[in-house]
Design an enzyme around this catalytic site. Structure first.
Site, mmCIF file in Angstrom:
data_model
loop_
_atom_site.group_PDB
_atom_site.id
_atom_site.type_symbol
_atom_site.label_atom_id
_atom_site.label_comp_id
_atom_site.label_asym_id
_atom_site.label_seq_id
_atom_site.Cartn_x
_atom_site.Cartn_y
_atom_site.Cartn_z
ATOM 1 N N ARG A 1 47.719 30.116 48.981
ATOM 2 C CA ARG A 1 47.707 31.453 49.459
ATOM 3 C C ARG A 1 48.516 31.894 50.150
ATOM 4 N NH1 ARG A 1 44.332 33.840 45.578
ATOM 5 N NH2 ARG A 1 42.709 32.701 45.304
ATOM 6 N N HIS B 1 51.164 22.692 41.119
ATOM 7 C CA HIS B 1 50.782 24.127 40.596
ATOM 8 C C HIS B 1 51.693 24.738 41.560
ATOM 9 C CE1 HIS B 1 48.707 27.533 39.546
ATOM 10 N NE2 HIS B 1 47.777 26.803 38.803
ATOM 11 N N TYR C 1 49.462 30.530 44.064
ATOM 12 C CA TYR C 1 48.937 31.808 43.375
ATOM 13 C C TYR C 1 49.922 32.920 43.924
ATOM 14 C CZ TYR C 1 44.829 29.045 41.953
ATOM 15 O OH TYR C 1 43.928 28.121 41.874
ATOM 16 N N HIS D 1 51.696 30.587 37.115
ATOM 17 C CA HIS D 1 51.111 31.618 36.464
ATOM 18 C C HIS D 1 52.276 32.642 36.303
ATOM 19 C CE1 HIS D 1 46.846 31.128 38.059
ATOM 20 N NE2 HIS D 1 47.273 30.107 37.508
ATOM 21 N N GLU E 1 51.437 29.013 31.968
ATOM 22 C CA GLU E 1 50.208 29.022 31.732
ATOM 23 C C GLU E 1 49.594 30.051 30.922
ATOM 24 O OE1 GLU E 1 46.026 28.471 34.268
ATOM 25 O OE2 GLU E 1 47.877 27.975 35.281
ATOM 26 N N ASP F 1 44.869 26.969 29.120
ATOM 27 C CA ASP F 1 43.847 26.689 30.204
ATOM 28 C C ASP F 1 42.492 27.366 29.111
ATOM 29 O OD1 ASP F 1 41.412 27.827 31.658
ATOM 30 O OD2 ASP F 1 42.988 27.355 33.343
ATOM 31 N N HIS G 1 40.682 30.452 30.348
ATOM 32 C CA HIS G 1 41.647 31.758 30.148
ATOM 33 C C HIS G 1 41.795 32.010 28.550
ATOM 34 C CE1 HIS G 1 43.971 30.648 34.024
ATOM 35 N NE2 HIS G 1 42.629 30.880 34.449
ATOM 36 N N HIS H 1 44.332 22.704 31.097
ATOM 37 C CA HIS H 1 43.480 22.982 32.085
ATOM 38 C C HIS H 1 41.947 22.917 31.481
ATOM 39 C CE1 HIS H 1 46.357 24.798 35.131
ATOM 40 N NE2 HIS H 1 46.528 23.200 35.274
ATOM 41 N N ASP I 1 38.538 35.547 33.826
ATOM 42 C CA ASP I 1 38.997 34.294 34.519
ATOM 43 C C ASP I 1 38.043 33.750 35.841
ATOM 44 O OD1 ASP I 1 40.488 32.450 35.588
ATOM 45 O OD2 ASP I 1 42.337 33.455 36.372
ATOM 46 N N HIS J 1 36.216 30.514 36.377
ATOM 47 C CA HIS J 1 35.888 29.011 35.711
ATOM 48 C C HIS J 1 34.465 28.453 35.923
ATOM 49 C CE1 HIS J 1 40.433 27.870 35.929
ATOM 50 N NE2 HIS J 1 40.001 29.037 35.593
ATOM 51 N N GLU K 1 39.730 22.020 36.595
ATOM 52 C CA GLU K 1 39.776 23.050 37.601
ATOM 53 C C GLU K 1 38.520 23.668 37.861
ATOM 54 O OE1 GLU K 1 44.468 24.665 37.692
ATOM 55 O OE2 GLU K 1 43.072 25.583 36.126
#
Length: 276
Positions: free
Chosen positions: A36, A66, A69, A106, A141, A175, A178, A210, A223, A225, A255
């Site tokens: 973040r 990864h 975000y 992403h 992704e 994913d 997704h 993923h 989205d 999970h 994830e």
């Protein structure tokens, strides 16, 4: 079966590798920096050397880094795009301490500029950060399509790849949550979805999965999970995914909303569902 989960990088690479082995995994995913924010832990070359030796001894599949975000390559805000360039450039330099691994991000959200402009900006970033000598494969992704996300369709990913000069450095991470949320029916027509992926992108581009169930129904663009077998994909569909001839040799990364013990249980479950 090449399978791992998302682990915390706070204690270093060797710790993550040992934690992966302790839960039955032979790979793992981790954030390159605060997911973040913007901070990245200093590279410990001694830790890296021990990690490389340990993973070689234990037959690890490639690991997956990864991006944070907050990295949005196609933001309308120039400062956000500048952060994307700074963070990804630094991440890819750091990745070379562990050669021949994978880096997933992403693609971003165009926030009202339109998909065409968003794709142009994402490819523009990739053209600035990819280098001929890098050993890392950068993965785009597949996204659920919430808001103004780019990557909701295979065609959008194809456009990014086509506009990237060093496209041989690019792959795709699929994913499962997704793509189902985006409208690709991997529950009832997995073969059809993979045929479309092959036609648009080429299965050779698919480098990682993923593996997540989803809290939301088909084509919801949400989205969220879910734990394996507890969502709208269900255990039968997940079983078909991990055993599909086109997918079974790829690395799978969990994830799901779990702690480390929960990941261990899911990994054991998935291995039990793997066809001999």
């Amino acid at each position: 079966m090449n399978i791992g989960s998302h682990l915390s990088a706070s204690k270093g690479y060797l710790h993550m590798a040992k934690e992966a082995v302790s839960i039955g995994a032979n790979t793992f995913q981790f954030f390159t920096r605060n997911p973040r924010g913007g901070s990245a832990k200093k590279i410990d070359e001694n830790d890296i050397q021990k990690f490389l030796e340990y993973t070689s001894e234990h037959g690890f599949a490639p690991i997956l880094a990864h991006a944070p975000y907050t990295l949005n390559a196609c933001s309308a805000d120039e400062k956000v795009r500048d952060f994307a360039f700074t963070a990804m450039s630094d991440d890819l330099l750091r990745m070379e301490y562990t050669p021949n691994q994978m880096y997933n991000f992403h693609p971003g959200s165009h926030v009202g500029q339109g998909a065409e402009k968003g794709i142009e900006l994402i490819a523009g970033l990739l053209n600035r950060v990819l280098t001929p000598q890098m050993t890392t494969t950068v993965l785009l992704e597949t996204m659920a399509g919430k808001g103004s996300e780019i990557g909701r369709s295979f065609e959008e990913l194809r456009e990014i790849i086509d506009k990237t000069e060093l496209s041989d450095k690019l792959g795709v991470c699929l994913d499962t949550c997704h793509v189902y949320d985006a409208g690709y029916d991997i529950v009832n027509d997995l073969d059809g979805v993979l045929e479309k992926f092959d036609k648009v992108l080429g299965l050779g581009r698919l480098k990682a999965i993923h593996l997540n169930d989803t809290k939301n129904p088909f084509e919801s663009h949400k989205d969220r999970h879910e734990k394996i077998g507890e969502g709208h994909l269900g255990l039968d569909a997940v079983t078909r995914i991990i055993n599909h001839p086109a997918l079974k040799d790829l690395p799978f990364f969990l994830e799901t909303p779990n702690d480390v013990d929960g990941y261990a249980r899911e990994i054991a479950l998935l291995k039990s569902l793997r066809e001999k």
